[in-house]
Design an enzyme around this catalytic site. Sequence first.
Site, short mmCIF file in Angstrom:
data_model
loop_
_atom_site.label_atom_id
_atom_site.label_comp_id
_atom_site.label_asym_id
_atom_site.label_seq_id
_atom_site.Cartn_x
_atom_site.Cartn_y
_atom_site.Cartn_z
N LYS A 280 0.84 -1.19 0.00
CA LYS A 280 0.00 0.00 0.00
C LYS A 280 0.88 1.25 0.00
CE LYS A 280 -3.96 -1.73 2.67
NZ LYS A 280 -4.99 -1.51 1.63
N ARG A 354 -10.33 -11.40 1.91
CA ARG A 354 -11.16 -12.48 1.36
C ARG A 354 -10.43 -13.82 1.43
NH1 ARG A 354 -11.55 -9.10 -4.11
NH2 ARG A 354 -11.10 -7.51 -2.55
#
Length: 500
Positions: A280, A354
Amino acid sequence: MQISVTGGELAKQAADTYVVGIAEGARRLTGQAATLDRALDGALTAQITAGIAKGRSGELAAVATSGRLPARTVVMIGTGKRDEAETADALRTRVANVARRLRTMEAGAVAFASGDATAALDPADAGRAIAEGFILGLYRFDKHHTNAADRALGSIGDVTLVEPTASRVAPLTTGADEGVIVAEAQNLARDLGNEPANLMTPSILAARAQRLASEHGLECKVIERAEAERLKMGSYLSVTNGSVQPPKFIVLTYRGGRGNRFIGLVGKGITFDTGGISLKPGAGMESMKGDMTGAAVVIAAMGAIAQLKPAVNVMAIAPCTENMPSGSATKPGDVVYAMDGQSIEVVNTDAEGRLVLADALAYARAEGCTTLIDVATLTGAMSVALGAVRYGVFANDDRVYRDLERAATAAGERVWRLPLDAEYEELIKSDVADIKNTGGRAAGSITAAKFLQHFAGDTPWAHLDIAGVMATSSDKGVLVKGNSGMPVRTLVNFVLARAR
Ligand code: BES
Ligand code: MN
Ligand code: ZN
């Protein structure tokens, strides 16, 4: 701070501050406020006549009693127009705002007239809303400030709700007791979420879950890396590869019903999300200490459930790990296998939530969960879509969605349903595996939910994407700057309703 309910008259309570509600535009005082006004020779009415107390929602006027009443101060709080139907949510919000003002005033022990503003409400709902307003509104996370001046927000003593109508005292008490339990659970979730990642590693979070379990009689099992390998949780484990912190897959069990069917509450537990090899950007990355809010929320909700004792079985499952880059980290393009055998191409290591949830949902189903709710700070796209006002809900089952929406509305937490059309499936088809873990920019929250749907299978399931509501930027109503602890209240309500 203790919150209790008593029958009788406000003017006779031993307290430092009396709080009464004033409706907007009311020329004459009624009920408990009128009694106080007489004892004060009309000093409250004078505030209204002089235009100081207008009764507007959010307004607050303080009057010194100068020895004419047991309390030293009477605080008049505006409750808005009388014809605007009072709701439990408006009451909760108002109480939270007032509670912070009382704290600044060093109000001491507070006696709060429950009757005036709440007569139109079910007394149990009113009691719960008032208790939640006080406990949530007064939350603070200041343990790491070492200078007292930085912690000086003031303080408040015990709160007594004073109810003149005898028949309302018992339900008001039941509601307030429930409100205390649920709000303290939400504050626990906030504490866990606000704690920086160096002090809230998977190991520390697991120890906190174990402590909660022993305090409230829950079963707690922590699946270590070796056992996760035996269980073939390759999707979850792929996220742990870059971290030196041992992963912890936390399972809390509450048995209130018969049989071996459970409501499964699954929470994403990334104690810090750097993105991994798909790193990120630096700006704002510190907020990713909150990427375990789903885990915090399901763990904290279990504490409340254990105290409220609904007649139903509940299992909380929190796959916890850091998501870090390193020489051993998972790489874009790697293919991993979830415990139910499905293969996944990891095209972006920053879509890690996920991956851990895939194995958690598969595990939940294998353990007998027949209703699934997962809670996850899953996609930045969710806050683009709904901001910090509502959180998104996806469901493969209309009944689960309906019950969840009801639970949320009753809790004063707002949801919005998003779609799971089959066409979105195209976006997560992989050339090399059964499915890939990202579908590009379009419909980012939906493709994440579609991915999870593969692992919920035909079990009735709802997915709560709480990325947008994870944290609050300023104090407002029950929300205090920092982690919101949402949606603990929805989850507890959902479980209580399923038990009825
Ligand atoms: N934890 C983040 C999502 C997030 C963002 C939560 C902001 C709270 C606030 C999640 O793991 C993530 O990185 N999602 C990616 C998915 C993308 C790579 C498909 C995102 O939203 O950018
Ligand atoms: Mn991520
Ligand atoms: Zn994440």
